[in-house]
Scaffold this active site. Sequence first.
Site, PDB file in Angstrom:
ATOM      1  N   ASN A 131     -10.276  -0.978   0.354  1.00 12.99           N
ATOM      2  CA  ASN A 131      -8.887  -0.647   0.494  1.00 12.99           C
ATOM      3  C   ASN A 131      -8.274  -1.215  -0.867  1.00 12.99           C
ATOM      4  OD1 ASN A 131      -6.058  -0.769   0.570  1.00 12.99           O
ATOM      5  ND2 ASN A 131      -6.221  -1.869   2.750  1.00 12.99           N
ATOM      6  N   CYS A 184       0.724  -1.284  -0.003  1.00 12.86           N
ATOM      7  CA  CYS A 184       0.125   0.101  -0.117  1.00 12.86           C
ATOM      8  C   CYS A 184       0.842   1.213  -0.099  1.00 12.86           C
ATOM      9  CB  CYS A 184      -0.883   0.062   1.344  1.00 12.86           C
ATOM     10  SG  CYS A 184      -1.708  -1.537   1.373  1.00 12.86           S
ATOM     11  N   HIS A 202      -3.470   6.759   2.386  1.00 10.70           N
ATOM     12  CA  HIS A 202      -3.643   5.497   1.856  1.00 10.70           C
ATOM     13  C   HIS A 202      -5.027   5.153   2.515  1.00 10.70           C
ATOM     14  CE1 HIS A 202      -4.279   1.155   1.062  1.00 10.70           C
ATOM     15  NE2 HIS A 202      -3.880   0.739   2.248  1.00 10.70           N
TER      16      HIS A 202
HETATM   17  N1  ACO Z   1     -18.251  -8.772  10.469  1.00 14.84           N
HETATM   18  C1  ACO Z   1     -18.667  -9.094  11.565  1.00 14.84           C
HETATM   19  N2  ACO Z   1     -17.965  -9.416  12.698  1.00 14.84           N
HETATM   20  C2  ACO Z   1     -16.596  -9.243  12.406  1.00 14.84           C
HETATM   21  C3  ACO Z   1     -16.045  -9.311  11.177  1.00 14.84           C
HETATM   22  C4  ACO Z   1     -17.052  -8.911   9.932  1.00 14.84           C
HETATM   23  N3  ACO Z   1     -16.573  -8.709   8.697  1.00 14.84           N
HETATM   24  N4  ACO Z   1     -14.763  -9.367  11.014  1.00 14.84           N
HETATM   25  C5  ACO Z   1     -14.596  -9.640  12.357  1.00 14.84           C
HETATM   26  N5  ACO Z   1     -15.532  -9.609  13.023  1.00 14.84           N
HETATM   27  C6  ACO Z   1     -15.748 -10.149  14.308  1.00 14.84           C
HETATM   28  C7  ACO Z   1     -14.525 -10.762  15.016  1.00 14.84           C
HETATM   29  O1  ACO Z   1     -14.835 -12.355  14.599  1.00 14.84           O
HETATM   30  C8  ACO Z   1     -14.481 -10.791  16.257  1.00 14.84           C
HETATM   31  O2  ACO Z   1     -15.342 -11.461  17.134  1.00 14.84           O
HETATM   32  P1  ACO Z   1     -15.321 -11.927  18.397  1.00 14.84           P
HETATM   33  O3  ACO Z   1     -15.236 -10.962  19.401  1.00 14.84           O
HETATM   34  O4  ACO Z   1     -16.544 -12.895  18.591  1.00 14.84           O
HETATM   35  O5  ACO Z   1     -13.969 -12.803  18.324  1.00 14.84           O
HETATM   36  C9  ACO Z   1     -14.751  -9.318  16.444  1.00 14.84           C
HETATM   37  O6  ACO Z   1     -15.507  -8.906  15.275  1.00 14.84           O
HETATM   38  C10 ACO Z   1     -13.785  -8.243  16.758  1.00 14.84           C
HETATM   39  O7  ACO Z   1     -12.896  -8.496  15.634  1.00 14.84           O
HETATM   40  P2  ACO Z   1     -11.454  -7.791  15.585  1.00 14.84           P
HETATM   41  O8  ACO Z   1     -10.723  -8.337  14.680  1.00 14.84           O
HETATM   42  O9  ACO Z   1     -10.965  -7.711  17.060  1.00 14.84           O
HETATM   43  O10 ACO Z   1     -12.196  -6.424  15.172  1.00 14.84           O
HETATM   44  P3  ACO Z   1     -11.335  -5.036  15.029  1.00 14.84           P
HETATM   45  O11 ACO Z   1     -12.070  -4.109  15.807  1.00 14.84           O
HETATM   46  O12 ACO Z   1      -9.805  -5.089  15.328  1.00 14.84           O
HETATM   47  O13 ACO Z   1     -11.686  -4.459  13.422  1.00 14.84           O
HETATM   48  C11 ACO Z   1     -10.315  -4.451  11.456  1.00 14.84           C
HETATM   49  C12 ACO Z   1     -11.105  -5.442  12.537  1.00 14.84           C
HETATM   50  C13 ACO Z   1     -11.309  -3.891  10.899  1.00 14.84           C
HETATM   51  C14 ACO Z   1      -9.688  -5.397  10.388  1.00 14.84           C
HETATM   52  C15 ACO Z   1      -9.318  -3.625  12.058  1.00 14.84           C
HETATM   53  O14 ACO Z   1      -8.548  -4.472  13.127  1.00 14.84           O
HETATM   54  C16 ACO Z   1      -8.257  -2.899  11.236  1.00 14.84           C
HETATM   55  O15 ACO Z   1      -9.141  -1.811  10.530  1.00 14.84           O
HETATM   56  N6  ACO Z   1      -7.293  -3.098  11.140  1.00 14.84           N
HETATM   57  C17 ACO Z   1      -6.403  -2.445  10.394  1.00 14.84           C
HETATM   58  C18 ACO Z   1      -6.113  -3.189   9.142  1.00 14.84           C
HETATM   59  C19 ACO Z   1      -6.478  -2.921   7.782  1.00 14.84           C
HETATM   60  O16 ACO Z   1      -7.058  -1.851   7.700  1.00 14.84           O
HETATM   61  N7  ACO Z   1      -5.756  -3.698   6.840  1.00 14.84           N
HETATM   62  C20 ACO Z   1      -6.187  -3.606   5.496  1.00 14.84           C
HETATM   63  C21 ACO Z   1      -4.987  -3.973   4.826  1.00 14.84           C
HETATM   64  S1  ACO Z   1      -3.340  -3.534   5.418  1.00 14.84           S
HETATM   65  C22 ACO Z   1      -3.208  -2.049   4.738  1.00 14.84           C
HETATM   66  O17 ACO Z   1      -3.620  -1.674   3.965  1.00 14.84           O
HETATM   67  C23 ACO Z   1      -2.000  -1.382   5.516  1.00 14.84           C
END
Ligand code: ACO
Length: 327
Positions: free
Chosen positions: A284, A112, A254
Amino acid sequence: MNSSYILGAGCYVPESVVTNDDLSRIVDTSDEWITTRTGIKERHLSQGEKTYEMGVKAVKRALENAKINPEDLDMIICATITPDEFMPATACRIQSDIGAKNAAAFDISAACSGLVFGITIASQFVKTGMYKNICVVGAETLSKVTNWEDRGTCVLFGDGAGAVIVGEKRDENSMEIIAESMISNGDKADILTLEAVPFGNMLKKRPDKMPDFYMAMDGQEVFKFAVKVITDQIKKVTEKANLKVEDISFIVPHQANVRIIETAAKMLSLPNEKFFVNLHKYGNTSSASVGIAFSELLESGKIKKGDNLVMTGFGGGMSAGAILLKA
Ligand code: ACO
């Protein structure tokens, strides 16, 4: 040293739109969860259109906006983690399609951060006087490396391409590249990965089962990394340019997650409005995202002469970079 400029930009996304509600029909998720955790509402997915084909469309628009002919390009740099082939480079396919017969063309892999790294590379060639016009394009079909059964990742990504032309000053619309910064942290590489072909040769048999070629990540670690590097990189280019962060009119980050962007804004004590956000429409798109966002910002007519702009990318590697421009 000469000065280097951005002369124009262009972008392209495939026609097919997939909404959060569409995704909730294939995995256990909801529009509410995706919107509140990421800000994403929909994304465009390729229906077989290749990475280079999307790249070509973005490049043609960038050339048109910069008023540059393909034969005038000295170099094409394509940033991608989803090439159509290992060889030839995606940039060479683009070169052939647009008829840029005087250019050198190659790909870079910086996830990215790819477009920002590509612009920084291009800028050095212009500053030294070696080249006059360089096309940098980020193009991705992330949908082909997305695990559509994993709700934790499949809601995040989209396909598309964004391109800019870097070169010598042409007219009053040329935007000077004032400062650049790039950094990588390979120690954190495992928090965001995408497998390649497993090892195998006449001496060592390839595994019978091929791995899944899917992106995998530790979302929370990526989140923490992203917030810190965005703020560091923005501060770095601002200091290099002898400016204060308050002097920046627009930041084009990004487009991974609106919460990352808002947290960075808070850490820099800047209003959210200074950050250009279009991830609700595209998700993304990795190396394409900064180019797509920058093109849309230019088209919006919001930029005034003399404005300071920052583009910043962060992602796999882990890697990050920023560029400060003066309109
Ligand atoms: N729908 C519903 N529930 C979901 C989903 C979904 N799509 N995805 C995960 N969950 C659930 C999980 O299973 C978990 O459930 P549990 O508590 O019963 O175990 C709960 O939601 C929380 O999951 P987390 O992974 O802790 O959620 P978080 O608040 O961290 O959000 C996310 C996840 C959106 C991916 C966040 O961590 C994030 O934005 N991280 C940045 C990573 C990113 O943007 N990566 C993109 C590629 S990298 C780049 O471009 C740099």
